[in-house]
Motif scaffolding. Sequence first.
Motif: not given
Length: 111
Positions: A77-98
Amino acid sequence: MAIGIYFSAAGMSAAKYDECIKLLKKAGAGNPAGRSYHAAFGPKDNLMVFDVWTSQAAFDKFGKTLMPILQQLGIDLGTPAVMPMHKVILPAPKVTSPGKQAKGTASRKKR
């Protein structure tokens, strides 16, 4: 603190990457605790990897399983670049009605 890790291993082919994933699953580390996101990308003869981890400690714990597998496969792998995360945006989970079920999943009563 969440961290992003970028690996650019020289010559990591898709075949070696796929074998690594297979061996990680076999070792019980296919979906390690603390990894929020994983992506492998690039040309099939030189893949790169980007991960998001909840902490350096979580990644270090995974590394105890990962590193021997990489060594076995001849991946440096050599030397990986490691950085602090500022923000991670993920898709909203799908919601199904009961009351709604996917087509074909409703149970049928036997007569």
